[in-house]
Each structure stands twice: as C-alpha cells, then as structure tokens.
Design a protein around this motif. Sequence first.
Motif, PDB file in Angstrom:
ATOM      1  N   SER A 137      -0.428  -1.784  16.841  1.00  0.00           N
ATOM      2  CA  SER A 137      -1.518  -1.911  15.877  1.00  0.00           C
ATOM      3  C   SER A 137      -1.160  -1.118  14.623  1.00  0.00           C
ATOM      4  N   PHE A 138      -1.227  -1.777  13.474  1.00  0.00           N
ATOM      5  CA  PHE A 138      -0.908  -1.094  12.218  1.00  0.00           C
ATOM      6  C   PHE A 138      -1.646  -1.774  11.064  1.00  0.00           C
ATOM      7  N   GLN A 174      -4.520  -4.377  11.191  1.00  0.00           N
ATOM      8  CA  GLN A 174      -5.781  -3.731  10.828  1.00  0.00           C
ATOM      9  C   GLN A 174      -6.110  -3.993   9.357  1.00  0.00           C
ATOM     10  N   ASP A 175      -7.383  -4.174   9.103  1.00  0.00           N
ATOM     11  CA  ASP A 175      -7.845  -4.407   7.739  1.00  0.00           C
ATOM     12  C   ASP A 175      -7.885  -3.099   6.959  1.00  0.00           C
ATOM     13  N   ASN A 179     -15.428  -2.772   6.224  1.00  0.00           N
ATOM     14  CA  ASN A 179     -14.930  -2.915   4.851  1.00  0.00           C
ATOM     15  C   ASN A 179     -15.594  -4.057   4.092  1.00  0.00           C
ATOM     16  N   SER A 180     -16.441  -4.826   4.763  1.00  0.00           N
ATOM     17  CA  SER A 180     -17.166  -5.908   4.092  1.00  0.00           C
ATOM     18  C   SER A 180     -18.454  -5.352   3.477  1.00  0.00           C
ATOM     19  N   VAL A 181     -19.262  -6.215   2.862  1.00  0.00           N
ATOM     20  CA  VAL A 181     -20.507  -5.776   2.217  1.00  0.00           C
ATOM     21  C   VAL A 181     -21.446  -5.173   3.258  1.00  0.00           C
ATOM     22  N   ASP A 187      -0.517  -9.688   4.374  1.00  0.00           N
ATOM     23  CA  ASP A 187      -1.847  -9.726   3.775  1.00  0.00           C
ATOM     24  C   ASP A 187      -2.783 -10.280   4.840  1.00  0.00           C
ATOM     25  N   ARG A 188      -3.615  -9.419   5.390  1.00  0.00           N
ATOM     26  CA  ARG A 188      -4.468  -9.810   6.510  1.00  0.00           C
ATOM     27  C   ARG A 188      -5.411 -10.952   6.144  1.00  0.00           C
ATOM     28  N   GLU A 189      -5.987 -10.890   4.938  1.00  0.00           N
ATOM     29  CA  GLU A 189      -6.939 -11.919   4.519  1.00  0.00           C
ATOM     30  C   GLU A 189      -6.246 -13.277   4.383  1.00  0.00           C
TER      31      GLU A 189
END
Length: 240
Positions: free
Chosen positions: A31-32, A122-123, A163-165, A89-91
């Motif tokens: 996990s990173f 991880q985000d 990390n989202s709204v 880029d996770r997204e």
Amino acid sequence: MIISYGDIWLFNVSQRFLIFTYPANGDVSYSFKEEMKRGSHIGNIAKDLNLDSSKLSSRNARVDAAGYRKRYCDINLSTGDLIVADMIDREELCGEKLSCVIKRDLVLENPLELHPFSLHIQDINDNSPQFNEELINIEIRESTGRGARFVIEEAHDADVGQNSVQHYSLKKNDNFVLAVDGNTIELVLDKELDREKQEDINLLLTALDGGSPQRSGTVVIHVTVEENFSNYFSCLCPWC
C-alpha cells in the motif's frame, strides 16, 4: 497435462515440468500513495517471498503486466526492492472508486515461477472541490416568505473518502443561511427581502474537503430581488 498440488501447479511441456508457485497465504500486497516519483521504494518483494536476491538477475526476474499497457512497478535485481516505474494518478486509474488495486505478477525463470502481488493505491488530497459554474443566478420575488428554500448544485471533488467534499460554508449575510442534508445544498431565506434597500445580493458559498492540507472551492450566488406584482401595478396605475 496440468497437475495441481495445493498452491503449486506443474505443467508438462515436451516432457519438461515448468513450475508455477503461489504464496500459500495469499497474494503479497503493498500500500502506497499515488503520484510517488519514479524509482520510489515500495517494498522488498524478494524478502517478502523468501527469494534469494542474489539469484534474481540470473533467473531473469521481472514484473509481468499481463497485457496491461503499464507495469507501474519494477524490481531492482540487485536488492529485490519493488520500485515505482510509472507515476500513478489514482483518479485517472480508478475514478471515484474507494478501493484502487493493481494486480501484477513477479516472474522468475529456471525454474519458472509466478508470484502474484497487489498494489493498493492510496488517495492524496491533490484536487480541490469545484462547482460547475463560477456564478449562480437566482431571482427571488420580494414577497417571498421567510423559510423559502432554493436548491444549489453541489460541488464535486475528484478525490475520494476524507479527501472529498466534507462540508459547506456560506459567508455571513443579512438574509440567507445554509442548509445541508447529505448531497442536498439549500439556500434558506432567513430574513424577508426589501427591494427598496437592496435589489442585488451577492453571496459567497465555499465547499471544503477533509484533507490535510485542506482544499476548498467557491462559487458566487447572485440574488436578484424582483418587485412584487402589486407594487408594479400600483406604479402603472396609482389611482387604481
């Protein structure tokens, strides 16, 4: 002919056996965080799989992407370290999915071995909340009663989880307050409007995420106070 012994598979090809081994306790996983630089250390996969790192080069150890365009990681043949090969880029890779997992295989030859492993990405908080518009226009009649509600389109954030709204904030003003229920954002009239005092009202709405450092996005809500019909006709016909 294929023979299975628990986690070991034997393939008889031209009277030779090619051995594919799998970890008895399941895949090795790492996990990173996303967007780590090329060459960044992920983990020592040789140690985790009890492999002799001094033989990795002679056994042509490599990461197999199994048909995918990018490997995302490589193995250092001298140390057995797994390192970042392509910045992730996770997204872009997983969109809004809460879990982002890449599955790859470590391949060795002489004898041939296949060790599956997983990369859990991880985000990081690399995106700010955004509204679809920079300016929202609302027209409200002066006679509108206190408590009237006006739905505002929610902000969006490409990041996930914390990390989202997470919440919204409306800059203090004389007439409106904010009501938030899940993804429903409403502007609530808290004090009746007076067009003679103020025909146009500008409100600042801010969306904030829960990351560290925290990021935010804003939108201006322009409220136009419209005249009542009764006042309009009184002006046209003062003797009526």
